[in-house]
Design an enzyme around this catalytic site. Structure first.
Site, PDB file in Angstrom:
ATOM      1  N   ASN A 171       0.848  -1.189   0.000  1.00 35.98           N
ATOM      2  CA  ASN A 171       0.000   0.000   0.000  1.00 35.98           C
ATOM      3  C   ASN A 171       0.880   1.234   0.000  1.00 35.98           C
ATOM      4  O   ASN A 171       1.941   1.253   0.608  1.00 35.98           O
ATOM      5  CB  ASN A 171      -0.903   0.017   1.238  1.00 35.98           C
ATOM      6  CG  ASN A 171      -1.947   1.112   1.146  1.00 35.98           C
ATOM      7  OD1 ASN A 171      -2.883   1.011   0.351  1.00 35.98           O
ATOM      8  ND2 ASN A 171      -1.782   2.176   1.919  1.00 35.98           N
ATOM      9  N   TYR A 175       0.522   9.888   4.616  1.00 37.54           N
ATOM     10  CA  TYR A 175       0.250  10.159   6.026  1.00 37.54           C
ATOM     11  C   TYR A 175       1.375  11.036   6.551  1.00 37.54           C
ATOM     12  O   TYR A 175       2.545  10.647   6.485  1.00 37.54           O
ATOM     13  CB  TYR A 175       0.209   8.855   6.837  1.00 37.54           C
ATOM     14  CG  TYR A 175      -0.492   7.683   6.169  1.00 37.54           C
ATOM     15  CD1 TYR A 175      -1.863   7.701   5.911  1.00 37.54           C
ATOM     16  CD2 TYR A 175       0.229   6.551   5.791  1.00 37.54           C
ATOM     17  CE1 TYR A 175      -2.489   6.618   5.307  1.00 37.54           C
ATOM     18  CE2 TYR A 175      -0.390   5.461   5.191  1.00 37.54           C
ATOM     19  CZ  TYR A 175      -1.748   5.497   4.948  1.00 37.54           C
ATOM     20  OH  TYR A 175      -2.356   4.419   4.351  1.00 37.54           O
ATOM     21  N   ARG A 176       1.039  12.187   7.077  1.00 38.68           N
ATOM     22  CA  ARG A 176       2.064  13.148   7.508  1.00 38.68           C
ATOM     23  C   ARG A 176       2.948  12.564   8.612  1.00 38.68           C
ATOM     24  O   ARG A 176       2.524  11.663   9.349  1.00 38.68           O
ATOM     25  CB  ARG A 176       1.403  14.429   8.009  1.00 38.68           C
ATOM     26  CG  ARG A 176       0.702  14.197   9.335  1.00 38.68           C
ATOM     27  CD  ARG A 176       0.212  15.499   9.947  1.00 38.68           C
ATOM     28  NE  ARG A 176      -0.339  15.260  11.241  1.00 38.68           N
ATOM     29  CZ  ARG A 176      -1.593  15.567  11.595  1.00 38.68           C
ATOM     30  NH1 ARG A 176      -2.412  16.123  10.733  1.00 38.68           N
ATOM     31  NH2 ARG A 176      -2.006  15.324  12.816  1.00 38.68           N
ATOM     32  N   TRP A 189      -1.006   7.596  10.385  1.00 36.15           N
ATOM     33  CA  TRP A 189      -2.058   6.913   9.624  1.00 36.15           C
ATOM     34  C   TRP A 189      -3.280   6.827  10.523  1.00 36.15           C
ATOM     35  O   TRP A 189      -3.215   6.301  11.624  1.00 36.15           O
ATOM     36  CB  TRP A 189      -1.611   5.557   9.088  1.00 36.15           C
ATOM     37  CG  TRP A 189      -0.938   4.614  10.033  1.00 36.15           C
ATOM     38  CD1 TRP A 189      -1.401   4.191  11.235  1.00 36.15           C
ATOM     39  CD2 TRP A 189       0.310   3.951   9.822  1.00 36.15           C
ATOM     40  NE1 TRP A 189      -0.529   3.296  11.788  1.00 36.15           N
ATOM     41  CE2 TRP A 189       0.532   3.132  10.944  1.00 36.15           C
ATOM     42  CE3 TRP A 189       1.252   3.956   8.778  1.00 36.15           C
ATOM     43  CZ2 TRP A 189       1.675   2.338  11.059  1.00 36.15           C
ATOM     44  CZ3 TRP A 189       2.375   3.162   8.908  1.00 36.15           C
ATOM     45  CH2 TRP A 189       2.577   2.370  10.033  1.00 36.15           C
ATOM     46  N   GLU A 266      -1.441   0.945  -5.026  1.00 35.58           N
ATOM     47  CA  GLU A 266      -1.312   2.280  -5.615  1.00 35.58           C
ATOM     48  C   GLU A 266      -0.279   2.308  -6.747  1.00 35.58           C
ATOM     49  O   GLU A 266      -0.374   3.141  -7.649  1.00 35.58           O
ATOM     50  CB  GLU A 266      -0.945   3.312  -4.546  1.00 35.58           C
ATOM     51  CG  GLU A 266      -2.122   3.801  -3.713  1.00 35.58           C
ATOM     52  CD  GLU A 266      -2.520   2.836  -2.609  1.00 35.58           C
ATOM     53  OE1 GLU A 266      -1.884   1.783  -2.461  1.00 35.58           O
ATOM     54  OE2 GLU A 266      -3.499   3.143  -1.892  1.00 35.58           O
ATOM     55  N   ASP A 315      -4.235  21.896  10.110  1.00 31.62           N
ATOM     56  CA  ASP A 315      -4.690  20.872   9.169  1.00 31.62           C
ATOM     57  C   ASP A 315      -5.520  21.426   8.017  1.00 31.62           C
ATOM     58  O   ASP A 315      -5.839  22.609   7.970  1.00 31.62           O
ATOM     59  CB  ASP A 315      -5.451  19.777   9.929  1.00 31.62           C
ATOM     60  CG  ASP A 315      -5.012  18.392   9.487  1.00 31.62           C
ATOM     61  OD1 ASP A 315      -4.954  18.163   8.269  1.00 31.62           O
ATOM     62  OD2 ASP A 315      -4.724  17.554  10.364  1.00 31.62           O
TER      63      ASP A 315
HETATM   64  C1  LIG Z   1      -1.379  16.523   1.778  1.00 34.47           C
HETATM   65  C2  LIG Z   1      -2.139  15.377   2.367  1.00 34.47           C
HETATM   66  C3  LIG Z   1      -1.876  14.961   3.658  1.00 34.47           C
HETATM   67  C4  LIG Z   1      -2.560  13.894   4.238  1.00 34.47           C
HETATM   68  N1  LIG Z   1      -2.260  13.518   5.508  1.00 34.47           N
HETATM   69  C5  LIG Z   1      -2.881  12.442   6.047  1.00 34.47           C
HETATM   70  C6  LIG Z   1      -2.534  12.000   7.355  1.00 34.47           C
HETATM   71  O1  LIG Z   1      -1.689  12.585   8.027  1.00 34.47           O
HETATM   72  N2  LIG Z   1      -3.168  10.902   7.861  1.00 34.47           N
HETATM   73  C7  LIG Z   1      -4.109  10.219   7.131  1.00 34.47           C
HETATM   74  O2  LIG Z   1      -4.627   9.219   7.629  1.00 34.47           O
HETATM   75  N3  LIG Z   1      -4.482  10.641   5.905  1.00 34.47           N
HETATM   76  C8  LIG Z   1      -3.876  11.730   5.342  1.00 34.47           C
HETATM   77  N4  LIG Z   1      -4.223  12.154   4.087  1.00 34.47           N
HETATM   78  C9  LIG Z   1      -5.283  11.441   3.353  1.00 34.47           C
HETATM   79  C10 LIG Z   1      -4.791  10.102   2.833  1.00 34.47           C
HETATM   80  O3  LIG Z   1      -3.640  10.271   2.063  1.00 34.47           O
HETATM   81  C11 LIG Z   1      -5.875   9.426   2.018  1.00 34.47           C
HETATM   82  O4  LIG Z   1      -6.949   9.121   2.884  1.00 34.47           O
HETATM   83  C12 LIG Z   1      -5.402   8.159   1.306  1.00 34.47           C
HETATM   84  O5  LIG Z   1      -6.464   7.627   0.550  1.00 34.47           O
HETATM   85  C13 LIG Z   1      -4.919   7.112   2.280  1.00 34.47           C
HETATM   86  O6  LIG Z   1      -4.458   5.994   1.576  1.00 34.47           O
HETATM   87  P1  LIG Z   1      -4.952   4.539   1.955  1.00 34.47           P
HETATM   88  O7  LIG Z   1      -6.378   4.442   1.508  1.00 34.47           O
HETATM   89  O8  LIG Z   1      -4.044   3.644   1.172  1.00 34.47           O
HETATM   90  O9  LIG Z   1      -4.803   4.388   3.412  1.00 34.47           O
HETATM   91  C14 LIG Z   1      -3.553  13.225   3.498  1.00 34.47           C
HETATM   92  C15 LIG Z   1      -3.831  13.643   2.197  1.00 34.47           C
HETATM   93  C16 LIG Z   1      -3.138  14.706   1.622  1.00 34.47           C
HETATM   94  C17 LIG Z   1      -3.451  15.138   0.229  1.00 34.47           C
HETATM   95 MN   LIG Z   2      -4.450   2.257  -0.386  1.00 37.37          MN
END
Ligand SMILES: Cc1cc2nc3c(=O)[nH]c(=O)nc-3n(C[C@H](O)[C@H](O)[C@H](O)COP(=O)(O)O)c2cc1C
Ligand SMILES: [Mn+2]
Length: 519
Positions: A171, A175-176, A189, A266, A315
């Site tokens: 995956n 996630y910051r 996450w 991805e 945020d």
């Molecule tokens: C700039 C940016 C920062 C993000 N930061 C976070 C974060 O800190 N934690 C989180 O859970 N999702 C964050 N997201 C949203 C996730 O990237 C998004 O939900 C993504 O689909 C997660 O991937 P996954 O479905 O494979 O878990 C962020 C998105 C962006 C565009």
């Molecule tokens: Mn995913």
């Protein structure tokens, strides 16, 4: 032609007049944010910015706002309009079994295209020009402190790579990561995200076979991926390997934010978007593959028993997200190009760079949403709704109660579950015109009858819900009500002139316009 890496992408932006090199000194502590924020709020989102004189980091460069306009988002995905991506996606989903030889021949180019989606593992890669196992510090990179009340510096545009211990699938999620010191960061996450589930899978495996299995399992659910609220008892030990790529080609970076089904890698999405395989290379110290062309790669692990305060962080809701407990990422190895470009973003009050990324997700996901919600006509997530607060959908209504069925479907659809307010209108309302929506919705509803409340998971960033991650959501059924829905009053027509009068005025309009001074 797919962008090979961040550099080709930067060059393309520069050729298109979409990038400015900033030679004025700028501090990664707060100042770059203030500059980028002003640029984001300027006309059409302003240009992408490449800071070449970063205070405290001589010779290093910071890229920000690379996705921050509708035009750049199209360029990132190499299309003239985002609908081209959804059209391609629909083509792949529409496949019928071929009827004859001609049908089969027609399918060949599509099958050839499919081959491009699979990542390719290579032996040599630019991301390994420099390899540091131990003699590194995260402070060597110009990582931003974005806002004054932030808990520290945050890596804001990382592609976080994990592996599902059960299926072996990888995956990539964005996630910051809060920098705690030179070797560790937070790993934000949220509990509903895919990497958090990988983490829980590890914990389940670690707990299996030990005494108190059952209570450990309950504990794991409570701990989930993110916060560990109300956690007592035995903590499973072990670790989970993680790799992080910073500064990749734009399709790959974008794929990390796409709310794809957990089963879909991805890397495949990026391959589909760029129509060329993503190149990967084995990491040095962990059993994961990393993007060969990344500017910077961080390898390491999170301990299953270790959580630390993360945040606060300014945020994308426009508010600070509060402190909470999250896993800690221990970096074991850093690899990078000899002169890495640090790619980042800031989030805050909308509109910002992420608004354009979110709009791209909205467009690309429409055909996928239609697969489960076939009556769906169009969807709009207004930028000020920060994506999880407001979704306006139009439907072709064919049976009583259908608007509520659609709400429930959306609340059951991956990350759309977080939608705080869903507004359902009939297909004759243009959901992209928020003025039209406000006019029609508020005319059409009897609030007590037409508002549906729902309890369930809410976004971790919601500061108003009764509990973290759990609260209420609202659906507004603003479709025209039918007798079969218990509405027996006559429904009025919309005000408009008749065709004859329209035609009459149209024939005089050119002359009238001059007389009226209307351009
Ligand atoms: C700039 C940016 C920062 C993000 N930061 C976070 C974060 O800190 N934690 C989180 O859970 N999702 C964050 N997201 C949203 C996730 O990237 C998004 O939900 C993504 O689909 C997660 O991937 P996954 O479905 O494979 O878990 C962020 C998105 C962006 C565009
Ligand atoms: Mn995913």
């Amino acid at each position: 032609m797919a962008y090979q890496d961040l550099r080709e992408w930067i060059a393309a932006l520069e050729r298109a007049g979409e990038l400015r090199r900033i030679r004025t000194e700028a501090d990664p502590i707060l100042e770059i944010t203030e500059i980028a924020d002003r640029v984001s709020k300027s006309k059409n989102g302003g240009p992408a910015l490449l800071f070449e004189n970063v205070k405290g980091y001589p010779g290093q460069k910071v890229l920000i706002n690379q996705f921050g306009s509708a035009r750049r988002m199209n360029m990132a995905l190499e299309v003239n309009a985002l609908d081209e991506v959804s059209d391609r996606l629909r083509m792949f989903m529409d496949v019928k079994s071929p009827q004859g030889i001609l049908d089969k021949i027609k399918m060949l180019p599509m099958l050839a295209d499919l081959g491009k989606f699979f990542p390719k593992v290579v032996e040599k890669a630019p991301c390994k020009e420099v390899i540091k196992r131990g003699d590194f510090s995260l402070h060597d990179f110009p990582i931003l402190k974005c806002w004054p009340k932030d808990g520290g510096r945050f890596i804001t545009l990382p592609c976080v790579i994990t592996r599902d211990p059960k299926t072996g699938k990888r995956n990539v999620g964005m996630y910051r990561m809060q920098v705690y010191d030179g070797q560790t960061t937070g790993m934000h996450w949220q509990r509903q995200k895919v990497a958090a589930e990988h983490y829980r899978e590890r914990m389940r495996a670690a707990a299996a076979g030990t005494q108190a299995d059952r209570s450990a399992a309950v504990d794991i659910m409570a701990r989930s991926g993110g916060g560990s609220r109300n956690v007592e008892g035995e903590k499973p030990t072990g670790r989970m390997e993680v790799a992080v790529a910073i500064g990749t080609d734009p399709a790959l970076t974008f794929s990390a934010i796409v709310p794809a089904p957990p089963e879909v890698e991805e890397f495949m999405i990026a391959g589909f978007l760029r129509e060329k395989p993503v190149e990967l290379i084995k990491a040095e110290t962990v059993d994961l593959e990393v993007p060969a062309n990344a500017e910077i790669v961080l390898e390491g692990y999170v301990n299953l028993e270790e959580l630390q305060i993360e945040g606060p962080f300014g945020d994308h809701t426009g508010f600070y997200s509060l402190e909470d407990l999250y896993p800690v990422f221990h970096v074991t190895c850093v690899t990078h190009r000899s002169d890495p470009i640090y790619a980042t973003t800031i989030v805050g009050k909308p509109p910002m760079e992420d608004a354009y990324m979110g709009k791209a997700v909205e467009r690309i996901f429409l055909p996928l949403m239609k697969m489960t919600i076939p009556e769906l006509v169009d969807v709009n997530l207004p930028i000020e709704g920060v994506f999880h607060n407001l979704m306006i959908v139009s439907i072709r209504k064919s049976y009583p109660g259908q608007a509520r069925k659609v709400m429930n479907a959306i609340w059951s659809l991956g990350q759309a579950m977080f939608t705080k307010c869903i507004v359902v209108v009939d297909e004759d309302t243009n959901v992209q015109n928020v003025g039209e929506v406000v006019w029609k919705v508020l005319n059409n509803i009897d609030p007590e009858r037409d508002i549906q409340f729902m309890l369930g998971p809410v976004d971790s960033l919601d500061h108003s819900s009764r509990l973290p991650d759990f609260g209420s959501k609202m659906g507004i059924d603003a479709t025209r009500k039918w007798p079969t829905e218990g509405f027996h009053r006559p429904w009025p027509d919309e005000v408009d002139s008749d065709q004859k009068t329209k035609a009459l005025v149209e024939s005089k309009w050119a002359a009238l316009r001059k007389e009226l001074g209307i351009s």
